[in-house]
Design a protein around this motif. Sequence first.
Motif, PDB file in Angstrom:
ATOM      1  N   ASP A  42       0.844  -1.177   0.000  1.00 26.69           N
ATOM      2  CA  ASP A  42       0.000   0.000   0.000  1.00 26.69           C
ATOM      3  C   ASP A  42       0.886   1.236   0.000  1.00 26.69           C
ATOM      4  N   TRP A  45      -0.547   4.132   2.069  1.00 21.89           N
ATOM      5  CA  TRP A  45      -0.293   3.964   3.499  1.00 21.89           C
ATOM      6  C   TRP A  45       1.105   4.434   3.843  1.00 21.89           C
ATOM      7  N   PHE A  46       2.058   4.056   3.003  1.00 20.37           N
ATOM      8  CA  PHE A  46       3.435   4.470   3.257  1.00 20.37           C
ATOM      9  C   PHE A  46       3.549   5.984   3.229  1.00 20.37           C
ATOM     10  N   GLU A  49       1.612   7.498   6.295  1.00 18.44           N
ATOM     11  CA  GLU A  49       2.059   7.132   7.635  1.00 18.44           C
ATOM     12  C   GLU A  49       3.441   7.670   7.948  1.00 18.44           C
ATOM     13  N   THR A  50       4.289   7.816   6.928  1.00 21.65           N
ATOM     14  CA  THR A  50       5.630   8.319   7.233  1.00 21.65           C
ATOM     15  C   THR A  50       5.519   9.807   7.524  1.00 21.65           C
ATOM     16  N   SER A  51       6.339  10.228   8.450  1.00 19.99           N
ATOM     17  CA  SER A  51       6.206  11.588   8.942  1.00 19.99           C
ATOM     18  C   SER A  51       6.662  12.590   7.898  1.00 19.99           C
ATOM     19  N   MET A  54      10.301  13.607   8.072  1.00 21.10           N
ATOM     20  CA  MET A  54      11.373  12.847   7.450  1.00 21.10           C
ATOM     21  C   MET A  54      11.640  13.382   6.059  1.00 21.10           C
ATOM     22  N   TRP A  55      10.567  13.598   5.327  1.00 21.87           N
ATOM     23  CA  TRP A  55      10.735  14.093   3.969  1.00 21.87           C
ATOM     24  C   TRP A  55      11.374  15.467   3.962  1.00 21.87           C
ATOM     25  N   LEU A  58      15.026  15.182   4.890  1.00 23.59           N
ATOM     26  CA  LEU A  58      15.806  14.576   3.809  1.00 23.59           C
ATOM     27  C   LEU A  58      16.069  15.603   2.721  1.00 23.59           C
ATOM     28  N   LEU A  62      19.708  16.681   1.631  1.00 26.13           N
ATOM     29  CA  LEU A  62      20.172  16.454   0.264  1.00 26.13           C
ATOM     30  C   LEU A  62      20.548  17.753  -0.409  1.00 26.13           C
ATOM     31  N   THR A 127      -1.520  13.569  14.776  1.00 23.97           N
ATOM     32  CA  THR A 127      -0.910  12.253  14.741  1.00 23.97           C
ATOM     33  C   THR A 127      -1.491  11.383  13.646  1.00 23.97           C
ATOM     34  N   THR A 128      -2.623  11.771  13.119  1.00 25.13           N
ATOM     35  CA  THR A 128      -3.231  10.936  12.086  1.00 25.13           C
ATOM     36  C   THR A 128      -3.283  11.756  10.801  1.00 25.13           C
ATOM     37  N   PRO A 129      -3.388  11.117   9.675  1.00 24.48           N
ATOM     38  CA  PRO A 129      -3.428  11.877   8.422  1.00 24.48           C
ATOM     39  C   PRO A 129      -4.490  12.962   8.417  1.00 24.48           C
ATOM     40  N   GLU A 130      -5.641  12.677   9.040  1.00 22.53           N
ATOM     41  CA  GLU A 130      -6.670  13.713   9.027  1.00 22.53           C
ATOM     42  C   GLU A 130      -6.236  14.911   9.839  1.00 22.53           C
TER      43      GLU A 130
ATOM     44  N   ARG B 371     -10.821   5.175   8.943  1.00 29.25           N
ATOM     45  CA  ARG B 371      -9.410   5.427   8.625  1.00 29.25           C
ATOM     46  C   ARG B 371      -8.564   4.182   8.793  1.00 29.25           C
ATOM     47  N   TYR B 374     -10.245  -1.284   7.994  1.00 27.59           N
ATOM     48  CA  TYR B 374     -10.669  -1.632   6.650  1.00 27.59           C
ATOM     49  C   TYR B 374      -9.964  -2.909   6.245  1.00 27.59           C
ATOM     50  N   PHE B 395     -12.098   7.511  16.145  1.00 24.52           N
ATOM     51  CA  PHE B 395     -11.991   8.937  16.463  1.00 24.52           C
ATOM     52  C   PHE B 395     -13.375   9.533  16.526  1.00 24.52           C
ATOM     53  N   PRO B 437       5.482   2.042  10.124  1.00 21.52           N
ATOM     54  CA  PRO B 437       5.973   3.221   9.398  1.00 21.52           C
ATOM     55  C   PRO B 437       7.368   3.620   9.847  1.00 21.52           C
ATOM     56  N   TRP B 440       9.904   1.560   8.110  1.00 23.88           N
ATOM     57  CA  TRP B 440      10.065   1.984   6.719  1.00 23.88           C
ATOM     58  C   TRP B 440      10.902   3.242   6.616  1.00 23.88           C
ATOM     59  N   MET B 441      10.625   4.207   7.512  1.00 28.35           N
ATOM     60  CA  MET B 441      11.393   5.453   7.450  1.00 28.35           C
ATOM     61  C   MET B 441      12.859   5.175   7.712  1.00 28.35           C
TER      62      MET B 441
END
Lengths: 221, 483
Positions: A42, A45-46, A49-51, A54-55, A58, A62, A127-130, B371, B374, B395, B437, B440-441
């Motif tokens: 997914d 999701w990646f 979910e990644t903060s 970080m981007w 980076l 860079l 803390t959540t995407p929303e 969210r 699923y 939530f 996550p 992954w980071m």
Amino acid sequence: MLLEWMMNGHAILYTGVTVAFWTTILIVGICYTIFDLGFRFDVAWFLTETSPFMWANLGIGLAISLSVVGAAWGIYITGSSIIGGGVKAPRIKTKNLVSIIFCEAVAIYGIIMAIVISNMAENFSGTTPETIGARNYQAGYSMFGAGLTVGFSNLFCGICVGIVGSGAALADAQNASLFVKILIVEIFGSAIGLFGVIVAILQVNNTDNLDLVNSCSKNIT
Amino acid sequence: MATAKMRVSYSISAFVVLFTLLNVGKCDEQVPLMLWTSEGISLPSQSPPPAGHIVGQDQLDAYLHEALTAGPRNVLLFLQDKMSIEDFTIYGGAFGNKQDSSFPNLEGALLSSPSPLVLPAVSWPASNAVIGELQDQLETSPLYMDAETLSQLRLNASSPALLVFRLPYGTGADLMSAREILSGNDEVIGQVLSIMKTQSVPYVAIYTALRPSQEAAAALSLEAGVGGGRSLLQSRGSHKERERERERQRKVKEKAGIYGPVEFKERDTTCILLWATSLSVSILRGGHWEDHDLTPSTFGEGVSPKLHGSVCDQTKARLVLNYEDVLGHRNFKLIFAMSQRHYQVSARRWFTMDAVELEYDGTKATFNGSRNIYAPAEYSYRCDSVTSFRWPALFPRSSKDPANQWRVSFEDFQIQGFNVTGSDFSYASDCAGFFTPGIWMGLMTSLLMVLVLTYGLHMIMQLRTMDRFDDPKGPAISVPQTE
């Protein structure tokens, strides 16, 4: 001849690592497909979910590091030529410092961009995407993109200026009238680094949220 | 005409005779017999019969004679009404489930005895006659006793005694009561043996029965799985038999504390399944949280939660659990609202838990769960912890929603609202993936660093010393030490 090339230590190492990496990816992918677990792969999701931090960081890292690599590379190429040519024709050394300065400019672009981008990164709460919100994600990705942009343009600009500068020094050592003409080539080469900086600033500015402020006040629907 | 009739009657009588003969020789007409001595007394070892051999009257007499001439003259005979070797298979914890065994005392006695003898198959006319046989060999009449009367009796090691303890066996075919009866019998055996131990009289104990318990043999064929691994060897019966087996398995699992999921059936097909080890809700009242555990009213054997208001169709599924008297609210509902649809990008149908609602006294507190909760529509969703406060997956719908006053917590939660086949969950898509996550980071950043390192290493490794001006035949370079 392929065998000779294969016997090279570097080639063995790189092919080995590449083969191992791709084999792992292939086998994992096949297993996921067979067990109908492909839905687990997914990308969204990646990315959510990644903060964003970080981007952003980076990108900042860079920006400066790739620019510095370009500058350093250019300087060492030019520097070696100037020093070498200067043995027989000492008059070249003062004039050819200009090439070094062009290379150094690339590193300066990099550090300026790094400072500009990092100033735009602030704390956010969520803390959540929303709750983090799309604007913060965009901020993170823009900073990453800007960092890549300025980093890679400066990298190649620095190498380019370095090689041209090296040629300029040696030509100058032979024939003093050649230097000014070659300087024009160097200026063109230097412009590309500037393009990278302009585009990076545009990327980072386009996002008016760049403050990454807390978006708690946003309604979560 | 007369000869024809005679021939018919002759053949009929021959058939009847054959039938009875065959009946007499039916293979489940054996009774096991166990013989052991008290500690410290060992008999000359007798070779047990080969496997499958049915011990007949004479052979049994020989065994008993051997035991009684060499050993003590006090005999405890535990005579059960009925017994078959299948009783031990089913209830003896023979398939790795020792904790379910109904014969702990018997096993202990056989293991601690220095010379136990187990005859798995004694033909039952012989076992029936064991009292008479012992009476003849000991030359004393049997005393019918139970544990209380035994404690009042004073036994003498020298004088022979035959003490018979009658043990019951179930009359009905109810398997659970058979287990209880056998456990009860085993306890009686344990009591008797401990009384004998306090009196320190050496004895020979025999445990057998008058008749085989045919219920056990018949029940075993339907009994796949209850403490018996025979289910693996059992040939597949008809669909009805399989249903009955599954029913029994479920009952046993419930007794053991494992319960099935909450099922909502629409027109006799299960539509929604829900399972959890714990469902609890808390409300914030007066500055502190008051909890209420909904698990005992939802799950467990014999518990059937009320599911009025639940709906189930192709695209929407709504499971409504109705409770009474929760945290001061008379009618309390816990609602799981799910929906499924096709998503173009993944070209797949997914279902999401749109909301978890708490309805009470006309108020509705809504938690949004789409969210995190699923899964693909064919699978069920399972998560170790679905809460609204601890790594929340639920939530409150808005900042003004009454859900802000509530906390819900579901542990080991599994739900499926669509594509339910049978009454079991489909493959459980777990909420925990392989990599988090954070992993992954870290991997991404490390990979970047490794690339940088590789490139730098490559550059360094291709540095070579300049050898353009090397002259191997020329004079060696000398670096003077002094000026």
